[in-house]
Design an enzyme around this catalytic site. Sequence first.
Site, PDB file in Angstrom:
ATOM      1  N   THR A 151     -30.798 -26.497 -60.243  1.00 47.97           N
ATOM      2  CA  THR A 151     -31.606 -27.504 -60.328  1.00 47.97           C
ATOM      3  C   THR A 151     -32.351 -27.221 -61.826  1.00 47.97           C
ATOM      4  O   THR A 151     -32.090 -25.735 -61.976  1.00 47.97           O
ATOM      5  CB  THR A 151     -32.092 -27.120 -58.962  1.00 47.97           C
ATOM      6  OG1 THR A 151     -31.403 -27.325 -57.596  1.00 47.97           O
ATOM      7  CG2 THR A 151     -33.904 -27.217 -59.203  1.00 47.97           C
ATOM      8  N   LYS A 158     -34.464 -34.499 -56.678  1.00 52.78           N
ATOM      9  CA  LYS A 158     -34.418 -32.831 -56.599  1.00 52.78           C
ATOM     10  C   LYS A 158     -35.499 -32.609 -56.056  1.00 52.78           C
ATOM     11  O   LYS A 158     -35.323 -31.755 -55.394  1.00 52.78           O
ATOM     12  CB  LYS A 158     -33.608 -32.591 -57.030  1.00 52.78           C
ATOM     13  CG  LYS A 158     -33.090 -30.747 -56.782  1.00 52.78           C
ATOM     14  CD  LYS A 158     -32.731 -30.268 -55.625  1.00 52.78           C
ATOM     15  CE  LYS A 158     -32.593 -29.617 -55.452  1.00 52.78           C
ATOM     16  NZ  LYS A 158     -32.076 -28.654 -54.184  1.00 52.78           N
ATOM     17  N   GLY A 167     -44.513 -23.372 -37.933  1.00 52.20           N
ATOM     18  CA  GLY A 167     -44.641 -21.718 -38.108  1.00 52.20           C
ATOM     19  C   GLY A 167     -44.784 -20.667 -38.958  1.00 52.20           C
ATOM     20  O   GLY A 167     -46.371 -21.375 -39.301  1.00 52.20           O
ATOM     21  N   CYS A 196     -34.884 -22.203 -51.916  1.00 55.26           N
ATOM     22  CA  CYS A 196     -35.219 -22.974 -52.765  1.00 55.26           C
ATOM     23  C   CYS A 196     -36.512 -23.950 -52.457  1.00 55.26           C
ATOM     24  O   CYS A 196     -37.223 -24.415 -53.536  1.00 55.26           O
ATOM     25  CB  CYS A 196     -34.729 -24.081 -51.668  1.00 55.26           C
ATOM     26  SG  CYS A 196     -32.645 -24.417 -52.542  1.00 55.26           S
TER      27      CYS A 196
HETATM   28  C1  UGA Z   1     -33.686 -26.744 -48.611  1.00 50.33           C
HETATM   29  C2  UGA Z   1     -33.407 -28.424 -48.912  1.00 50.33           C
HETATM   30  O1  UGA Z   1     -33.836 -28.481 -47.184  1.00 50.33           O
HETATM   31  C3  UGA Z   1     -32.068 -28.663 -48.862  1.00 50.33           C
HETATM   32  O2  UGA Z   1     -31.924 -30.088 -48.719  1.00 50.33           O
HETATM   33  C4  UGA Z   1     -31.777 -28.217 -50.635  1.00 50.33           C
HETATM   34  O3  UGA Z   1     -30.425 -29.147 -50.939  1.00 50.33           O
HETATM   35  C5  UGA Z   1     -32.210 -27.097 -50.746  1.00 50.33           C
HETATM   36  O4  UGA Z   1     -33.504 -26.249 -49.897  1.00 50.33           O
HETATM   37  C6  UGA Z   1     -31.552 -26.088 -52.094  1.00 50.33           C
HETATM   38  O5  UGA Z   1     -32.862 -27.143 -52.616  1.00 50.33           O
HETATM   39  O6  UGA Z   1     -30.967 -26.152 -52.623  1.00 50.33           O
HETATM   40  P1  UGA Z   1     -32.866 -24.683 -47.141  1.00 50.33           P
HETATM   41  O7  UGA Z   1     -33.686 -23.596 -48.361  1.00 50.33           O
HETATM   42  O8  UGA Z   1     -31.356 -23.634 -47.035  1.00 50.33           O
HETATM   43  O9  UGA Z   1     -32.879 -26.097 -47.577  1.00 50.33           O
HETATM   44  O10 UGA Z   1     -33.576 -24.810 -45.923  1.00 50.33           O
HETATM   45  P2  UGA Z   1     -34.054 -25.149 -44.961  1.00 50.33           P
HETATM   46  O11 UGA Z   1     -33.727 -26.032 -43.654  1.00 50.33           O
HETATM   47  O12 UGA Z   1     -34.801 -26.818 -45.738  1.00 50.33           O
HETATM   48  O13 UGA Z   1     -35.774 -24.746 -44.562  1.00 50.33           O
HETATM   49  C7  UGA Z   1     -36.476 -23.894 -45.939  1.00 50.33           C
HETATM   50  C8  UGA Z   1     -37.743 -22.731 -45.127  1.00 50.33           C
HETATM   51  O14 UGA Z   1     -38.656 -23.906 -43.938  1.00 50.33           O
HETATM   52  C9  UGA Z   1     -37.309 -22.175 -44.007  1.00 50.33           C
HETATM   53  O15 UGA Z   1     -38.461 -21.005 -44.097  1.00 50.33           O
HETATM   54  C10 UGA Z   1     -37.096 -22.836 -42.213  1.00 50.33           C
HETATM   55  O16 UGA Z   1     -37.553 -21.894 -41.278  1.00 50.33           O
HETATM   56  C11 UGA Z   1     -38.684 -23.805 -42.762  1.00 50.33           C
HETATM   57  N1  UGA Z   1     -39.442 -24.250 -42.460  1.00 50.33           N
HETATM   58  C12 UGA Z   1     -37.934 -25.833 -42.402  1.00 50.33           C
HETATM   59  C13 UGA Z   1     -40.179 -24.473 -41.089  1.00 50.33           C
HETATM   60  O17 UGA Z   1     -40.602 -23.201 -41.383  1.00 50.33           O
HETATM   61  N2  UGA Z   1     -40.547 -25.913 -40.656  1.00 50.33           N
HETATM   62  C14 UGA Z   1     -39.703 -27.283 -40.584  1.00 50.33           C
HETATM   63  O18 UGA Z   1     -39.620 -28.143 -40.161  1.00 50.33           O
HETATM   64  C15 UGA Z   1     -38.229 -27.197 -41.223  1.00 50.33           C
END
Ligand code: UGA
Length: 426
Positions: free
Chosen positions: A121, A199, A248, A255
Amino acid sequence: MPEKEPIGVIGVGWVGLCTAACFAELGHEVVARDILPDKVESLARGEVPIHEPGLSELVRKNAERLHFTTSMDEVLERTRLLFCCVDTPPTYSGDADLSRVERVIEELAGSTDHAIVMKSTVPVGTGRSIRRRHEGLGYVSNPEFLKEGTAVKDFMHPDRVVIGAEPGAEAFAERVAALYEPLGAPVVRTDVASAEMIKLASNAFLATKISFINEIANVSEELGADVTEVARGMGLDDRIGDKFLRAGIGFGGSCFPKDVSALKQLAGNSGYHFQLLTAVIEVNELQKRRTVGKLKKHLGSLVGREIALLGIAFKPDTDDVREATSLVLAARLQGEGANVRVYDPVAAGNDSGMLGGARDCATALDALDGAHGAVLVTEWPEFAELDWAGEVRERMAESAVVVDGRNFLDREALRDAGFDYEGIGR
Ligand code: UGA
């Protein structure tokens, strides 16, 4: 060109290893290079250093097509498309540190046979700047959208594939597009700057959605609404969608926090004040800290209180603790005088001392034993399966409070068992 084009991968961190393993699974020879000899040796033995469901299996299954090396010459000799997967951590100024990317480009400069396919990125404008300085270098932007915990599935079933290229690099872009053809996903062919922006904007938008629902949660607490009901009702609107509306105790990971700050910084550098992102970041920081108030509401002063944090990882199915809410909470609670114990099924010991004096426990029950308060930080399934009404109730202190930071536990069952239950926005 052989039927399945060999692939080079530069930088075998989480993104690089997922990319390498998945392309090998699609039948490509993959030559993956990292500068750390120890890492290369252990990967060559099939040892995967990260917790990512399905990844170890893919690495082992495709061992014959996966070659790990420290030698850039080997990659250059055997492959033409080099996926750049080195990390771009934030600097103190908030800008992305591109030194690792630059080093990779230097190693390639001069070649017209090879193309760098940028998965790291990078700030919008990076591709153009590289091409200005290295005329003739093949450059394709191909950002990744993998989520930790579901990366293999996300790679194999992408919502879309984004490929950015400038005039002169179309042939390389075509070859990159061909790699993804078997996945049958929509392909967005665009210019490099737009691909880079897609991105950052995607991550920033998802983070905005989370901070938005967290603010709705905070207001719902005041007004007597239940944010999970609100999100359910909102999410059925096609234009809104039901994803990333889980309130939450804040988003973490390597990321969202980094990319939101990077986009804000990038806008600022260009003279534009991105007000919305400033609020997204601030709401997220406050959200992590609100838990302390919820504990104090029931326990009064936290001095000398035993508080258990269930989960250290920034989300389930990963051992990643970067920017995890657990780190902020551990520090804040200890600052308030509490004794903190932590338990995580896979991330234990990954905090590199960032949890301060918090005590690592071997099981959730150990962490809860004698605790006055518990905070569910990460929604690992095993926390919902605990015998809250029986064993946990017996082990925790009398009139213990449970802060369910992800609205994950059975609220009624906990209340019936005599706990003071605090959710988020309900
Ligand atoms: C994120 C993006 O979702 C990916 O598409 C992207 O490729 C990635 O970053 C990156 O740039 O490499 P990631 O960091 O693995 O992925 O995790 P997520 O599942 O997106 O969750 C991120 C945070 O948001 C977590 O702490 C999760 O608990 C929180 N979250 C997620 C919430 O608090 N509420 C939600 O409804 C969803």
